[in-house]
Design a protein around this motif. Sequence first.
Motif, PDB file in Angstrom:
ATOM      1  N   UNK A   1      46.822  45.384  32.961  1.00 49.68           N
ATOM      2  CA  UNK A   1      44.883  45.371  33.210  1.00 49.68           C
ATOM      3  C   UNK A   1      44.281  44.637  31.483  1.00 49.68           C
ATOM      4  N   UNK A   2      44.404  45.170  30.721  1.00 55.27           N
ATOM      5  CA  UNK A   2      43.256  45.578  29.464  1.00 55.27           C
ATOM      6  C   UNK A   2      43.739  43.781  29.594  1.00 55.27           C
ATOM      7  N   UNK A   3      44.903  43.218  29.542  1.00 56.89           N
ATOM      8  CA  UNK A   3      45.180  41.819  28.592  1.00 56.89           C
ATOM      9  C   UNK A   3      44.839  40.934  29.663  1.00 56.89           C
ATOM     10  N   UNK A   4      44.442  41.026  30.751  1.00 53.46           N
ATOM     11  CA  UNK A   4      43.619  40.283  31.620  1.00 53.46           C
ATOM     12  C   UNK A   4      42.397  40.334  31.740  1.00 53.46           C
ATOM     13  N   UNK A   5      42.085  41.326  31.484  1.00 48.26           N
ATOM     14  CA  UNK A   5      40.189  41.211  31.018  1.00 48.26           C
ATOM     15  C   UNK A   5      40.101  41.005  29.788  1.00 48.26           C
ATOM     16  N   UNK A   6      40.838  40.718  29.514  1.00 52.59           N
ATOM     17  CA  UNK A   6      40.920  40.236  27.810  1.00 52.59           C
ATOM     18  C   UNK A   6      39.960  38.611  27.898  1.00 52.59           C
ATOM     19  N   UNK A   7      41.244  37.554  28.695  1.00 55.35           N
ATOM     20  CA  UNK A   7      41.854  36.681  28.778  1.00 55.35           C
ATOM     21  C   UNK A   7      40.622  36.041  28.944  1.00 55.35           C
ATOM     22  N   UNK A   8      39.854  37.382  30.096  1.00 57.49           N
ATOM     23  CA  UNK A   8      38.526  36.386  31.626  1.00 57.49           C
ATOM     24  C   UNK A   8      37.226  37.360  30.544  1.00 57.49           C
ATOM     25  N   UNK A   9      37.358  37.786  29.058  1.00 61.28           N
ATOM     26  CA  UNK A   9      36.706  37.415  28.763  1.00 61.28           C
ATOM     27  C   UNK A   9      36.625  36.412  27.381  1.00 61.28           C
ATOM     28  N   UNK A  10      37.826  36.096  27.033  1.00 58.88           N
ATOM     29  CA  UNK A  10      37.803  34.633  26.505  1.00 58.88           C
ATOM     30  C   UNK A  10      37.166  33.647  26.324  1.00 58.88           C
ATOM     31  N   UNK A  11      37.718  33.354  27.923  1.00 57.06           N
ATOM     32  CA  UNK A  11      37.530  32.791  28.469  1.00 57.06           C
ATOM     33  C   UNK A  11      35.976  32.321  29.148  1.00 57.06           C
ATOM     34  N   UNK A  12      35.107  32.626  28.886  1.00 54.35           N
ATOM     35  CA  UNK A  12      33.422  33.521  29.405  1.00 54.35           C
ATOM     36  C   UNK A  12      33.182  32.293  28.029  1.00 54.35           C
ATOM     37  N   UNK A  13      33.773  32.820  26.926  1.00 58.80           N
ATOM     38  CA  UNK A  13      32.713  31.700  25.661  1.00 58.80           C
ATOM     39  C   UNK A  13      33.689  30.272  25.414  1.00 58.80           C
ATOM     40  N   UNK A  14      34.560  30.017  26.554  1.00 55.71           N
ATOM     41  CA  UNK A  14      34.892  29.013  26.017  1.00 55.71           C
ATOM     42  C   UNK A  14      33.862  27.327  25.971  1.00 55.71           C
ATOM     43  N   UNK A  15      34.191  26.945  24.498  1.00 53.84           N
ATOM     44  CA  UNK A  15      32.904  25.558  24.956  1.00 53.84           C
ATOM     45  C   UNK A  15      34.021  24.778  24.005  1.00 53.84           C
ATOM     46  N   UNK A  16      33.662  23.189  24.088  1.00 56.91           N
ATOM     47  CA  UNK A  16      34.221  22.068  23.847  1.00 56.91           C
ATOM     48  C   UNK A  16      33.258  21.230  23.153  1.00 56.91           C
TER      49      UNK A  16
END
Length: 267
Positions: free
Chosen positions: A173-188
Amino acid sequence: MHGTPWSSQLWLPYAHALSKTYSVYIFDNPGYGESKLLTPKAKEAFEENGALTLQAEVTAALFMHWGLAMDKGSAPHIIAHDNAGLVALRMALHHKCTYKSLTLIDVVAVGPWGLPFFKLVADNENVFNAIPAPMFEGIVRGYVRGAAFKVLKREDEDMLAGPWVSGDGRPGQEGFVRVLKQASKRRSEDVEELYCKIGESGLPVRIIWGKEDQWVPCERAEKLKGLIGGKCEVVLVEEAGHLIQLDQPERLMAEIVMFLLEVDGAS
């Protein structure tokens, strides 16, 4: 190469089929599947790495360890899905990784970025981490189902959701929240203007996209093609969403094999 929130298991049937002709390398990104983030420092660095620069550095190092992508003689065919597309492009542009071909499948590589759900999770991290496990499992399974155009088989849904809900020492659960939190900061934006260098290099690039992708609309395929230029071509697949591997496995496998044979035949 897999993206978020998937793992190498999504590619396993394709790896088995391609291994009859090729040496195939698949792996779980740090924090996904069977690959753990072991220290608080690693977890913090992961969360802040929305641009995936660290993931590109780590994966380039892994390839070097394997003796891949260092020169034309060790150049692999790269097949990347979701945000692995951005990672693969950064590896080529920033770490001088050399590819024989690049297949980009429903990739996350150009803006605009993110699903509203990513921001919701990032803004309410403690709440999502505190949701009771049975309720959280429902959220994960609903999220996973939304990536497919067709109804997922139960075993496929279990495979995709398992690392986040199994409670067996995987990211959970903690890992899933972490990867979506990271995805919220996605940029390119820092690298999109460099994509043309991929086209100018003469690298064969094939973009394959599910026409019914509700996560990353197929219009992004043409946008990405325009940024890369060169030998870049787009294939749109009917009745396929973001999880094209499960929606149209035979068609996707055919497209991959035809492209690899085309590149190998020309070399």
